[in-house]
Scaffold this motif. Sequence first.
Motif, PDB file in Angstrom:
ATOM      1  N   ALA A   1      -7.401  -6.317  -5.977  1.00  0.00           N
ATOM      2  CA  ALA A   1      -6.367  -6.155  -4.938  1.00  0.00           C
ATOM      3  C   ALA A   1      -5.947  -7.528  -4.440  1.00  0.00           C
ATOM      4  CB  ALA A   1      -6.876  -5.305  -3.777  1.00  0.00           C
ATOM      5  N   ALA A   2      -4.672  -7.664  -4.117  1.00  0.00           N
ATOM      6  CA  ALA A   2      -4.124  -8.914  -3.585  1.00  0.00           C
ATOM      7  C   ALA A   2      -2.942  -8.594  -2.696  1.00  0.00           C
ATOM      8  CB  ALA A   2      -3.704  -9.848  -4.726  1.00  0.00           C
ATOM      9  N   GLY A   3      -2.520  -9.592  -1.922  1.00  0.00           N
ATOM     10  CA  GLY A   3      -1.437  -9.360  -0.971  1.00  0.00           C
ATOM     11  C   GLY A   3      -1.902  -8.447   0.143  1.00  0.00           C
ATOM     12  N   ASN A   4      -0.982  -7.730   0.752  1.00  0.00           N
ATOM     13  CA  ASN A   4      -1.323  -6.914   1.911  1.00  0.00           C
ATOM     14  C   ASN A   4      -2.045  -5.616   1.578  1.00  0.00           C
ATOM     15  OD1 ASN A   4      -0.283  -8.844   3.565  1.00  0.00           O
ATOM     16  ND2 ASN A   4       1.631  -7.770   4.007  1.00  0.00           N
ATOM     17  N   ALA A   5      -2.265  -5.354   0.287  1.00  0.00           N
ATOM     18  CA  ALA A   5      -3.147  -4.241  -0.078  1.00  0.00           C
ATOM     19  C   ALA A   5      -4.599  -4.617   0.154  1.00  0.00           C
ATOM     20  CB  ALA A   5      -2.927  -3.847  -1.537  1.00  0.00           C
ATOM     21  N   SER A   6      -4.873  -5.913   0.260  1.00  0.00           N
ATOM     22  CA  SER A   6      -6.230  -6.399   0.528  1.00  0.00           C
ATOM     23  C   SER A   6      -6.318  -6.905   1.955  1.00  0.00           C
ATOM     24  CB  SER A   6      -6.581  -7.534  -0.442  1.00  0.00           C
ATOM     25  OG  SER A   6      -5.715  -8.638  -0.264  1.00  0.00           O
ATOM     26  N   ALA A   7      -7.520  -6.933   2.493  1.00  0.00           N
ATOM     27  CA  ALA A   7      -7.726  -7.499   3.831  1.00  0.00           C
ATOM     28  C   ALA A   7      -7.413  -8.990   3.781  1.00  0.00           C
ATOM     29  CB  ALA A   7      -9.166  -7.269   4.282  1.00  0.00           C
ATOM     30  N   ALA A   8      -6.676  -9.465   4.767  1.00  0.00           N
ATOM     31  CA  ALA A   8      -6.144 -10.826   4.743  1.00  0.00           C
ATOM     32  C   ALA A   8      -7.244 -11.878   4.781  1.00  0.00           C
ATOM     33  CB  ALA A   8      -5.189 -11.036   5.914  1.00  0.00           C
ATOM     34  N   VAL A   9      -7.115 -12.892   3.914  1.00  0.00           N
ATOM     35  CA  VAL A   9      -8.052 -14.016   3.944  1.00  0.00           C
ATOM     36  C   VAL A   9      -7.879 -14.827   5.228  1.00  0.00           C
ATOM     37  CG1 VAL A   9      -6.540 -15.668   2.766  1.00  0.00           C
ATOM     38  CG2 VAL A   9      -9.027 -15.862   2.506  1.00  0.00           C
ATOM     39  N   MET A  10      -6.761 -14.642   5.928  1.00  0.00           N
ATOM     40  CA  MET A  10      -6.533 -15.323   7.201  1.00  0.00           C
ATOM     41  C   MET A  10      -7.192 -14.612   8.380  1.00  0.00           C
ATOM     42  SD  MET A  10      -4.939 -18.121   6.761  1.00  0.00           S
ATOM     43  CE  MET A  10      -4.809 -18.767   5.097  1.00  0.00           C
ATOM     44  N   GLY A  11      -7.865 -13.500   8.113  1.00  0.00           N
ATOM     45  CA  GLY A  11      -8.556 -12.809   9.195  1.00  0.00           C
ATOM     46  C   GLY A  11      -7.603 -12.375  10.288  1.00  0.00           C
ATOM     47  N   ARG A  12      -7.954 -12.691  11.526  1.00  0.00           N
ATOM     48  CA  ARG A  12      -7.122 -12.280  12.665  1.00  0.00           C
ATOM     49  C   ARG A  12      -6.190 -13.396  13.129  1.00  0.00           C
ATOM     50  NH1 ARG A  12      -8.826  -7.399  14.413  1.00  0.00           N
ATOM     51  NH2 ARG A  12     -10.916  -6.751  13.739  1.00  0.00           N
ATOM     52  N   THR A  13      -6.063 -14.436  12.329  1.00  0.00           N
ATOM     53  CA  THR A  13      -5.239 -15.561  12.723  1.00  0.00           C
ATOM     54  C   THR A  13      -4.184 -15.836  11.655  1.00  0.00           C
ATOM     55  OG1 THR A  13      -5.328 -17.834  13.553  1.00  0.00           O
ATOM     56  CG2 THR A  13      -6.807 -17.287  11.737  1.00  0.00           C
ATOM     57  N   TYR A  14      -3.549 -17.015  11.733  1.00  0.00           N
ATOM     58  CA  TYR A  14      -2.402 -17.310  10.865  1.00  0.00           C
ATOM     59  C   TYR A  14      -2.312 -18.830  10.786  1.00  0.00           C
ATOM     60  CZ  TYR A  14       2.187 -15.639   9.052  1.00  0.00           C
ATOM     61  OH  TYR A  14       3.269 -15.286   8.273  1.00  0.00           O
ATOM     62  N   ALA A  15      -2.648 -19.399   9.633  1.00  0.00           N
ATOM     63  CA  ALA A  15      -2.792 -20.852   9.524  1.00  0.00           C
ATOM     64  C   ALA A  15      -1.483 -21.607   9.611  1.00  0.00           C
ATOM     65  CB  ALA A  15      -3.509 -21.208   8.223  1.00  0.00           C
ATOM     66  N   GLY A  16      -0.423 -21.035   9.074  1.00  0.00           N
ATOM     67  CA  GLY A  16       0.859 -21.732   9.061  1.00  0.00           C
ATOM     68  C   GLY A  16       1.904 -20.884   8.369  1.00  0.00           C
ATOM     69  N   ALA A  17       3.164 -21.306   8.445  1.00  0.00           N
ATOM     70  CA  ALA A  17       4.251 -20.557   7.812  1.00  0.00           C
ATOM     71  C   ALA A  17       4.004 -20.460   6.309  1.00  0.00           C
ATOM     72  CB  ALA A  17       5.576 -21.249   8.087  1.00  0.00           C
TER      73      ALA A  17
END
Length: 547
Positions: free
Chosen positions: A505-521
């Motif tokens: 799984a990849a993309g939004n079908a998988s749990a985000a590697v960014m967790g609950r945050t957002y590193a950058g655009a």
Amino acid sequence: MEVDLVVVGSGAAGLTAALTAARNGLTALVVEKSARYGGSTARSGGAIWLPGNSVLRAAGVAEPEGSAAAYLAHLLGDTVPEARWRALLAHGPDMLDLVLATTPLRLTWVPGYSDYYPEAPGGMPGGRTVEPRPVSANSLGGEVEDLAPPYLSAQFGLTVTAEDYRWLNLVLRHPRGLLRAARVGARKLRDVLLRREPVLAMGQALAACLRSGLVQAGVPVWLNTPLRSLVVEEDRVTGIKVDGEQGEQIITARCGVLLACGGFERNDELRKAHHRQPSHAEWTVGAEGNTGEGIEVALGLGAAVELMDEAWWGPSIPLSGGPYFCLAERTLPGCLLVNGSGRRFVNEAAPYVDAVHAMYADNLPTWLICDQRYRNRYLFAGLPPRQPFPGRWLKLGVVRKADSVEALAAQIEVPAEALKSTVDRFNGFARSGKDEDFRRGESAYDRYYGDPRQRPNPCLGPVDKGPFFAIRVVPGDLGTKGGLRTDEHARVLRADGSAIPGLYAAGNASAAVMGRTYAGAGATIGPAMTFGYLAALDAARTKAGGS
């Protein structure tokens, strides 16, 4: 039908995986439930966040050694397995080089578009974001007509990049705004004269260039082909069952199946089950087909999920034609956000995920308060400066208008004394240039969408020139973050940590590697592409007998 790798979903994750598979000697097939390819990628800004990539190096961006690792370690802590984010950093640049070598995609650094937490350890105020250069659809060859439309189209058929957008907001305020408008207009004229139209930018350019690479590699994309179930033999996923133009069909996958079919943002039932409320499908800008089937079929095999209560949140305006995702609007000077008590509760210029986290902390309903000066100076949700708010927005109740702050308070049903006190306090901060409550304008990220001519703080301006306006703001999103638990190879995991053989799984079908945050655009698309790439590499090792 039998291939080595079956990819479900045609966004950046899926297309990159198929491209990687073909490059590594695998046969691949992409199936897409919708009538057009591109998924949420085609609707997006197309930005990519991948530290250390060759585009950044060519632009002279100097990243201190180890800074990206320090940055992600600080942001993510123990919320995401270290092996996953280290895989992103280790393999993202190689993935991007493969894409650039096998597609017409060309990227450019977006100068100054800072990491979202540039003052954190390893953060970069100058930014690590790259975006697609505009490309003529006529040069891509084949299947561009099947590309999903963008979330928003620029007026007059103009081609606008992320860097353009920053300065077009200041067209009446800064010389660079006027120069940028002239440049965008000249580019349009050139494209017309040279018969390059239509010209694609942002996510449109990214998705179309990836598809062009697949055309050259001979990888088909089947549209109107929804996933129905996974085929399992002896505890291994060996294919998928789909509905196609010829009815039900089984597609065998010798090396694996990649679920890259998006999250569940368009599924109100799943949003109600997992999200804080209110949370509605009508507030997302994600692709229409993202209803969570990939997640649900994997759950039936015992897959684990994570972050199901999260999304790529962003304050949004619920317009009748669909939500408008606010970027510059809440950062530019002369506006503030208030809750149902008439009080500020957040740095309005904060990263959009953080802003919505604050909204959900008992600060709904939320209103953006501004005045006529603000409307005279800046673009707003696509409206040029000085253009009145459309009557339909007022009739819908999304925009309220009054001659005084106290009268505006009555319209949005908040205490008049509280709102007046909040605005007066905010105006004091605007005059001094220091937000003593939420530090707006102190971060380089805040200032990216600020007004350099506004002194002493480019993000703070008084709200004191009537009439006054209140615009309803809701917790919208770019897509959901919650999904299947995966490892550093994009393999889908069970609750006990074991991998389900043959399933990725990849993309939004998988749990985000960014967790609950957002590193950058671009920290949605960059990881999506990277883990699609890693899934294909692991499948290639399976074919070679390496695992």
